[in-house]
Design a protein around this motif. Structure first.
Motif, PDB file in Angstrom:
ATOM      1  N   SER A 239     -20.951   5.534  48.112  1.00  0.00           N
ATOM      2  CA  SER A 239     -21.361   6.362  47.832  1.00  0.00           C
ATOM      3  C   SER A 239     -21.557   7.655  49.020  1.00  0.00           C
ATOM      4  O   SER A 239     -20.632   6.931  49.640  1.00  0.00           O
ATOM      5  CB  SER A 239     -23.390   6.692  47.784  1.00  0.00           C
ATOM      6  N   GLY A 240     -21.045   8.603  48.980  1.00  0.00           N
ATOM      7  CA  GLY A 240     -20.359   9.700  49.424  1.00  0.00           C
ATOM      8  C   GLY A 240     -21.882   9.541  50.920  1.00  0.00           C
ATOM      9  O   GLY A 240     -21.132  10.007  52.110  1.00  0.00           O
ATOM     10  N   ASN A 241     -23.451   9.227  50.993  1.00  0.00           N
ATOM     11  CA  ASN A 241     -23.705   9.193  52.327  1.00  0.00           C
ATOM     12  C   ASN A 241     -23.549   8.060  52.883  1.00  0.00           C
ATOM     13  O   ASN A 241     -24.576   7.889  54.257  1.00  0.00           O
ATOM     14  CB  ASN A 241     -25.175   9.211  51.734  1.00  0.00           C
ATOM     15  N   ASP A 242     -23.437   6.565  52.788  1.00  0.00           N
ATOM     16  CA  ASP A 242     -22.812   5.504  53.158  1.00  0.00           C
ATOM     17  C   ASP A 242     -21.617   5.479  53.531  1.00  0.00           C
ATOM     18  O   ASP A 242     -20.833   4.775  53.240  1.00  0.00           O
ATOM     19  CB  ASP A 242     -23.826   4.369  52.150  1.00  0.00           C
ATOM     20  N   GLN A 243     -21.554   5.906  55.325  1.00  0.00           N
ATOM     21  CA  GLN A 243     -20.300   6.293  55.861  1.00  0.00           C
ATOM     22  C   GLN A 243     -19.313   5.175  56.586  1.00  0.00           C
ATOM     23  O   GLN A 243     -20.147   4.295  56.532  1.00  0.00           O
ATOM     24  CB  GLN A 243     -19.626   7.240  56.469  1.00  0.00           C
ATOM     25  N   VAL A 244     -18.981   4.636  55.665  1.00  0.00           N
ATOM     26  CA  VAL A 244     -18.297   3.453  56.752  1.00  0.00           C
ATOM     27  C   VAL A 244     -16.846   3.630  57.761  1.00  0.00           C
ATOM     28  O   VAL A 244     -16.219   4.702  57.208  1.00  0.00           O
ATOM     29  CB  VAL A 244     -16.472   2.570  55.499  1.00  0.00           C
TER      30      VAL A 244
ATOM     31  N   HIS B 241     -11.723  -3.088  56.162  1.00  0.00           N
ATOM     32  CA  HIS B 241     -12.948  -2.801  56.185  1.00  0.00           C
ATOM     33  C   HIS B 241     -13.179  -2.412  54.016  1.00  0.00           C
ATOM     34  O   HIS B 241     -14.557  -1.314  54.403  1.00  0.00           O
ATOM     35  CB  HIS B 241     -13.303  -1.716  57.067  1.00  0.00           C
ATOM     36  N   GLY B 242     -13.133  -3.113  53.925  1.00  0.00           N
ATOM     37  CA  GLY B 242     -13.296  -2.674  52.219  1.00  0.00           C
ATOM     38  C   GLY B 242     -12.694  -1.955  51.747  1.00  0.00           C
ATOM     39  O   GLY B 242     -12.823  -1.502  50.023  1.00  0.00           O
ATOM     40  N   ARG B 243     -11.496  -1.356  52.273  1.00  0.00           N
ATOM     41  CA  ARG B 243     -10.675  -0.098  51.263  1.00  0.00           C
ATOM     42  C   ARG B 243      -9.765  -0.546  50.550  1.00  0.00           C
ATOM     43  O   ARG B 243      -9.064  -1.222  51.270  1.00  0.00           O
ATOM     44  CB  ARG B 243     -10.428   1.079  52.645  1.00  0.00           C
ATOM     45  N   THR B 244      -9.694  -0.105  48.970  1.00  0.00           N
ATOM     46  CA  THR B 244      -8.530  -0.499  49.072  1.00  0.00           C
ATOM     47  C   THR B 244      -7.418   0.825  48.814  1.00  0.00           C
ATOM     48  O   THR B 244      -7.205   1.878  48.283  1.00  0.00           O
ATOM     49  CB  THR B 244      -8.505  -0.404  47.477  1.00  0.00           C
ATOM     50  N   ILE B 245      -6.585   0.640  50.094  1.00  0.00           N
ATOM     51  CA  ILE B 245      -5.504   1.459  50.101  1.00  0.00           C
ATOM     52  C   ILE B 245      -3.982   1.327  49.626  1.00  0.00           C
ATOM     53  O   ILE B 245      -3.695   0.269  49.438  1.00  0.00           O
ATOM     54  CB  ILE B 245      -5.284   1.028  51.924  1.00  0.00           C
TER      55      ILE B 245
ATOM     56  N   ARG C 107      -6.403  -4.749  44.667  1.00  0.00           N
ATOM     57  CA  ARG C 107      -7.283  -4.977  45.583  1.00  0.00           C
ATOM     58  C   ARG C 107      -7.657  -4.416  47.120  1.00  0.00           C
ATOM     59  O   ARG C 107      -6.701  -3.970  47.660  1.00  0.00           O
ATOM     60  CB  ARG C 107      -7.323  -6.849  45.728  1.00  0.00           C
ATOM     61  N   PRO C 108      -8.978  -4.895  47.716  1.00  0.00           N
ATOM     62  CA  PRO C 108      -8.565  -3.643  49.090  1.00  0.00           C
ATOM     63  C   PRO C 108      -8.003  -4.015  49.772  1.00  0.00           C
ATOM     64  O   PRO C 108      -7.483  -5.664  50.166  1.00  0.00           O
ATOM     65  CB  PRO C 108     -10.138  -4.793  49.586  1.00  0.00           C
ATOM     66  N   GLY C 109      -7.774  -3.911  50.296  1.00  0.00           N
ATOM     67  CA  GLY C 109      -6.079  -4.060  51.965  1.00  0.00           C
ATOM     68  C   GLY C 109      -4.963  -2.879  51.760  1.00  0.00           C
ATOM     69  O   GLY C 109      -5.000  -2.201  50.325  1.00  0.00           O
ATOM     70  N   LEU C 110      -4.269  -3.580  52.183  1.00  0.00           N
ATOM     71  CA  LEU C 110      -3.076  -2.265  51.648  1.00  0.00           C
ATOM     72  C   LEU C 110      -1.964  -2.798  50.487  1.00  0.00           C
ATOM     73  O   LEU C 110      -1.176  -3.784  50.528  1.00  0.00           O
ATOM     74  CB  LEU C 110      -1.931  -2.434  53.102  1.00  0.00           C
TER      75      LEU C 110
END
Length: 653
Positions: A3-8, A230-234, A72-75
């Motif tokens: 969500s837009g309010n939960d910042q990582v 930290h869970g981002r799929t890049i 998947r989450p990662g590079l």
């Protein structure tokens, strides 16, 4: 999606001795909770036209063929030679490609992409599109103001901005403008920061190392690696990374000629190619090796083939082998264990989605903020941009003042005699045409910022209407009105025109209306164009034809009927007629002449009314104001055309 309010947040300090992120106990949990993007049977074709007008042929070109995979989450790196389809695949995954000619499915956690996917995900373009006259902080504030929900308080938005500035290492240049003191790496990090404002779970980057030196490129990729932990799929395309960058990759997708050469864990790619008979030399960069193999380079293909009985196998010439080699590698991948495992996982992810319709992805997107909020921030940014780059506006004002003084000196103190008629007609014609030609610079309003507008609109910053009216209010209106006011104030009194207050303001209003009409026409022609010179050429040609029908070069009452209708399309004609009506009405050019004693007045023009009648101008008040009504109608029509061209502009890559 997060969500837009939960910042990582991205803790920059958690790195090990190698400069790589240090894995914490919670990393595995967040790693598995990120978004998984899968793509199934992606095919993309475009129609290419060739030949001249009479013999034009349309050929369908295949860009991508049956591309399957999981990010998947990662590079997740997409690697391949130039023209291999890297950017096309990236744009398709990011839902930024023209759907015409596109087939296949892109799923997020097994579900179709939503209409707001382009707004919720982040996309960093290859050529950084930031407003150069603003500071790093102001660019981030603009992104936060328009992409975060209006229910979020300002101090919360500022806290998020400050945190991103700190985590991206932009604190030293936070208040510096891009025109000075900001390096290429800091510019790239700012572009990434503008996308991190919404805390996207998926971040796309189109060749993020382009234009950066190797050290800066490595720093950018290290930053992305930390975020991915930290869970981002890049997901990003990259051309030819060095080894220190390659070893950061979690997943590698190799493309060549639109076909999939390899898709799987990056660190297993060398072993895969070895099984295909291509061995990498000990000190060779794997990324360079893969490209050499795909391109059929002799050092990678001939010298690295398996040696049997101490002899190198016979090979064909590279020119004959290029196409078959790519097809051979694509076929080898389809028969590999990597493809079979990927296919099984893809079937699991696509589970019951085959029966679902795709209409969801093409619904109207919803914006985080209202029209008025967007209008205010776009106007604010445009005005700051105007103040931050004052050279053009100051030069325009200076030229206007100098030109006004020169015209005032040439036509100084007009007389009420026969020469005064010619001089008045000439100077009023010049004032009108000058307003038209000086408005040609308005073509740059939408052309210069086209890339910025395209990126921000697709990313859900604002509506087309908000951008259009915001640019008009902050840029077009003041920059066209100010020169007209200055020009009128200087020339009116130097010329000695009619000494009446209402006549002064009518002349000012008429010049402003001519400037707005000409500028609106410029916008209608230039909107959607990519090259300023073409729009400028069309404007110049149009005004030259309009000048002919303005009323000075030819008496409009003498024009043949089948051409006389063209006068109603002339902007200078309405402005010139209004200025003549305002100035000539009530003037006497034969003072002291006894009409009964001298009959020359039957052949000469002695009053302003006679001159206006000779020009075919109505003497009634409506004869004056109908010109302003006509100019107002032209302004509305041209602005409507400009808006519609922006609205229906092709906004896909």
């Amino acid at each position: 999606m997060s969500s837009g309010n939960d910042q990582v947040f991205i803790p920059m300090s958690q790195t090990n001795a190698d400069g790589l992120p240090r894995t914490t106990p919670n990393d595995q949990k967040t790693f598995s909770e990120g978004a998984v993007l899968s793509f199934h049977n992606i095919c993309y074709r475009v129609k290419v036209q060739s030949g001249f007008l009479c013999h034009r042929k349309t050929v369908e070109k295949e860009i991508l063929t049956n591309i399957n995979g999981i990010m998947r989450p990662g590079l997740n790196a997409i690697l391949g030679p130039t023209g291999g389809g890297k950017s096309s695949l990236l744009d398709i995954l990011a839902a930024r490609k023209d759907p015409q000619g596109l087939s296949g499915d892109v799923l997020i956690n097994g579900a179709p992409q939503t209409a707001n996917f382009k707004c919720n995900s982040g996309y960093v373009v290859q050529d950084d599109v930031v407003m150069g006259t603003l500071t790093v902080r102001e660019n981030l504030q603009f992104s936060a103001a328009l992409r975060l929900p209006s229910t979020m308080k300002n101090h919360e938005k500022n806290e998020r901005i400050n945190m991103i500035i700190q985590e991206l290492g932009l604190a030293k240049v936070a208040d510096s403008k891009f025109t000075r003191g900001v390096s290429g790496g800091e510019r790239k990090r700012t572009s990434i920061g503008m996308e991190l404002i919404t805390d996207p779970s998926i971040l796309f980057l189109d060749e993020p190392t382009t234009g950066l030196d190797s050290s800066t490129a490595n720093a950018v990729l290290l930053l992305l690696k930390r975020m991915s932990k930290h869970g981002r799929t890049i997901i990003f395309s990259i051309h030819q990374p060095r080894y220190s960058i390659f070893k950061l990759f979690d997943s590698l997708t190799l493309l060549a000629s639109g076909k999939l050469m390899f898709h799987g864990p990056a660190q297993e790619a060398l072993g895969y190619f070895a099984s295909a008979g291509h061995h990498c030399e000990p000190y060779n960069n794997p990324a360079d090796f893969f490209l050499d193999v795909i391109n059929g380079d002799s050092s990678a293909v001939v010298l690295n083939r398996e040696v049997e009985d101490g002899e190198v196998k016979e090979t064909e010439e590279p020119s004959k082998r290029d196409k078959p080699l790519i097809e051979k590698l694509a076929e080898f991948y389809v028969n590999s264990a990597f493809f079979r495992e990927t296919k099984v996982e893809l079937d699991q992810l696509s589970g019951g989605q085959k029966q679902k319709k795709k209409s969801v992805a093409f619904k109207e997107i919803t914006y985080a903020t209202s029209f008025c909020h967007q209008l205010r921030w776009i106007s604010k940014r445009s005005f700051k941009n105007l103040l931050g780059n004052p050279q053009a506006s100051i030069a325009q004002v200076i030229v206007t003042i100098i030109l006004g003084l020169v015209i005032g000196a040439i036509f100084y103190d007009l007389k009420n005699d026969p020469t005064g008629i010619q001089n008045r007609a000439g100077v009023l014609f010049f004032l009108t045409t000058n307003q038209c030609f000086s408005s040609i610079t308005a073509v740059e309003l939408f052309v210069v910022e086209k890339k910025l507008f395209m990126h921000e609109y697709i990313s859900g910053y604002y509506r087309v209407s908000s951008y259009f009216f915001g640019k008009l209010l902050s840029d077009l209106l003041p920059m066209r009105m100010l020169p007209s006011v200055i020009f009128t104030c200087i020339t009116y009194f130097l010329l000695g025109l009619k000494p009446k207050v209402e006549a002064f303001f009518i002349m000012m209003f008429s010049l402003i209306m001519v400037a707005y009409a000409a500028s609106s026409m410029a916008l209608a022609i230039a909107a959607g164009q990519s090259v300023v010179s073409i729009a400028t050429l069309l404007m110049t040609i149009s005004f030259v034809f309009m000048m002919i029908f303005s009323g000075l070069l030819v008496n409009l009452t003498t024009v043949v009927p089948w051409l006389s209708w063209l006068q109603y399309l002339s902007i200078p004609r309405y402005g010139y007629a209004a200025l003549q009506h305002n100035e000539f009405l009530g003037l006497d050019f034969c003072p002291g002449l006894n009409v009964t004693a001298n009959s020359t007045c039957d052949f000469a023009i002695c009053t302003g009314e006679e001159f206006l009648v000779n020009q075919g101008i109505d003497l009634s008040p409506w004869g004056l104001w109908k010109n302003h009504v006509a100019l107002a109608c032209m302004i509305v029509i041209f602005l409507t055309i400009a808006y519609l061209k922006l609205l229906f502009l092709k906004k896909f890559t």
